[in-house]
Design an enzyme around this catalytic site. Structure first.
Site, PDB file in Angstrom:
ATOM      1  N   ASP A  49      12.026 -44.583  32.698  1.00 36.29           N
ATOM      2  CA  ASP A  49      13.366 -44.329  33.224  1.00 36.29           C
ATOM      3  C   ASP A  49      14.376 -44.489  32.097  1.00 36.29           C
ATOM      4  O   ASP A  49      14.576 -45.583  31.571  1.00 36.29           O
ATOM      5  CB  ASP A  49      13.678 -45.316  34.355  1.00 36.29           C
ATOM      6  CG  ASP A  49      15.052 -45.078  34.957  1.00 36.29           C
ATOM      7  OD1 ASP A  49      15.153 -44.298  35.902  1.00 36.29           O
ATOM      8  OD2 ASP A  49      16.032 -45.689  34.462  1.00 36.29           O
ATOM      9  N   TYR A  54      22.082 -44.258  27.717  1.00 34.80           N
ATOM     10  CA  TYR A  54      21.338 -45.270  26.962  1.00 34.80           C
ATOM     11  C   TYR A  54      21.184 -44.872  25.487  1.00 34.80           C
ATOM     12  O   TYR A  54      20.746 -45.696  24.677  1.00 34.80           O
ATOM     13  CB  TYR A  54      19.940 -45.484  27.549  1.00 34.80           C
ATOM     14  CG  TYR A  54      19.894 -45.849  29.016  1.00 34.80           C
ATOM     15  CD1 TYR A  54      21.040 -46.242  29.714  1.00 34.80           C
ATOM     16  CD2 TYR A  54      18.688 -45.800  29.710  1.00 34.80           C
ATOM     17  CE1 TYR A  54      20.979 -46.559  31.058  1.00 34.80           C
ATOM     18  CE2 TYR A  54      18.613 -46.120  31.052  1.00 34.80           C
ATOM     19  CZ  TYR A  54      19.765 -46.497  31.734  1.00 34.80           C
ATOM     20  OH  TYR A  54      19.679 -46.801  33.068  1.00 34.80           O
ATOM     21  N   LYS A  79      19.302 -39.326  33.390  1.00 35.63           N
ATOM     22  CA  LYS A  79      20.488 -39.348  34.252  1.00 35.63           C
ATOM     23  C   LYS A  79      21.679 -38.680  33.571  1.00 35.63           C
ATOM     24  O   LYS A  79      21.847 -38.774  32.354  1.00 35.63           O
ATOM     25  CB  LYS A  79      20.850 -40.799  34.612  1.00 35.63           C
ATOM     26  CG  LYS A  79      19.686 -41.618  35.129  1.00 35.63           C
ATOM     27  CD  LYS A  79      20.097 -43.043  35.444  1.00 35.63           C
ATOM     28  CE  LYS A  79      18.892 -43.927  35.631  1.00 35.63           C
ATOM     29  NZ  LYS A  79      18.270 -44.319  34.350  1.00 35.63           N
ATOM     30  N   HIS A 112      24.280 -40.414  37.514  1.00 35.52           N
ATOM     31  CA  HIS A 112      24.220 -41.840  37.188  1.00 35.52           C
ATOM     32  C   HIS A 112      25.170 -42.688  38.044  1.00 35.52           C
ATOM     33  O   HIS A 112      24.801 -43.766  38.501  1.00 35.52           O
ATOM     34  CB  HIS A 112      24.541 -42.027  35.703  1.00 35.52           C
ATOM     35  CG  HIS A 112      23.932 -43.245  35.094  1.00 35.52           C
ATOM     36  ND1 HIS A 112      23.548 -43.308  33.768  1.00 35.52           N
ATOM     37  CD2 HIS A 112      23.642 -44.455  35.619  1.00 35.52           C
ATOM     38  CE1 HIS A 112      23.046 -44.510  33.514  1.00 35.52           C
ATOM     39  NE2 HIS A 112      23.102 -45.224  34.613  1.00 35.52           N
TER      40      HIS A 112
END
Length: 277
Positions: A49, A54, A79, A112
């Site tokens: 994930d 990120y 996301k 997200h």
């Protein structure tokens, strides 16, 4: 039996299957992601994930190659970030993520956050529906959506998300939202499943861990699994990476599950989706 073969699969509303236990890469530095994710894949994880926010999608893609795995062997979630809301932006965003991951499709693409102040998550959701139809993602879902956000996208598009990934741990059990998910056949995914470690010293959890001969972290992951949640604990420590997937040789009793359920305080540790924009 290998760890990966022990992980159960959950069937989503669109007929696709998702491994119930995965590896989360939130807060893993981009320069470390390929190495750490490779080690997780070698330990048996087959579900990763990640997210644009990120900044480590590229490392995830590199890890699949480094672990000598085929694309179809690994379930990939990424996301769409808040800055990419809107129909055209959302369609561009997934293609950018695919380039970063070096894959032709992802298995699951999520919005997200709803970012309600922007009020364009419905348009964004319409783009995801088309992206799924185009084959760029097998399944589509959302993250951090509240009941009102879910009901609105379903009412305006006729398409319910396959999953909603939400903050969920023993101190914030989200019972009402999980009930809403069940009503719409939406699978619940748990982020921050161990409350960033805050629940691991809880006396009730420590007592259960001693009784079953497991660590507190393993007990909490097992609690999630028995509730039907898809869960992806994050760690950069090899022993913890291996420990977190070693949760299929014991079962919590109804009383033990109830004791953990009773710890719910309604306490978030992350942002409130109604105000986070």
């Amino acid at each position: 039996m290998t760890p990966s073969s022990q992980v159960p699969a959950v069937t989503l509303r669109d007929g696709e299957q998702i491994p119930q236990l995965g590896f989360g890469v939130f807060q893993i530095p981009p320069e470390d992601t390929a190495d750490i994710t490779t080690r997780a894949l070698l330990a048996g994880y087959r579900h990763v994930d990640t997210a644009k926010a990120y900044n480590n999608e590229a490392g995830v893609g590199q890890a699949i190659h480094a672990a000598n795995l085929q694309r179809e062997d690994v379930y990939i979630t990424t996301k769409l970030w808040n800055s990419d809301h809107g129909y055209d932006s959302a369609k561009r965003a997934l293609r950018t993520s695919l380039d970063q991951l070096e894959v032709e499709h992802v298995d699951l693409y999520l919005i997200h956050w709803p970012t309600p102040a922007k009020d364009n998550y419905v348009e964004t959701w319409k783009a995801l529906i088309e992206l799924q139809q185009e084959g760029l993602t097998r399944s589509i879902g959302v993250s951090n959506f509240q009941q009102a956000h879910l009901e609105r996208i379903i009412a305006e598009t006729g398409v319910a998300p396959a999953v909603n990934q939400i903050e969920l741990h023993p101190y914030f059990a989200q019972t009402g939202l999980r009930r809403e998910h069940a009503d719409h056949n939406i699978v619940t995914e748990a982020w921050s499943p161990l409350a960033q470690g805050a629940v691991l010293d809880d006396p009730a959890i420590v007592e259960i861990a001693q009784a079953v001969g497991k660590t507190p972290g393993q007990v909490v992951i097992r609690w999630h699994l028995q509730h039907g949640n898809v869960v992806f604990p994050k760690s950069v420590t090899q022993s913890r990476i291996e420990e977190n997937i070693d949760v299929f040789d014991f079962t919590l009793t109804d009383d033990q599950m109830a004791a953990i359920d009773a710890l719910d305080r309604g306490e978030r540790i992350g942002p409130d989706p109604d105000t986070f924009n």
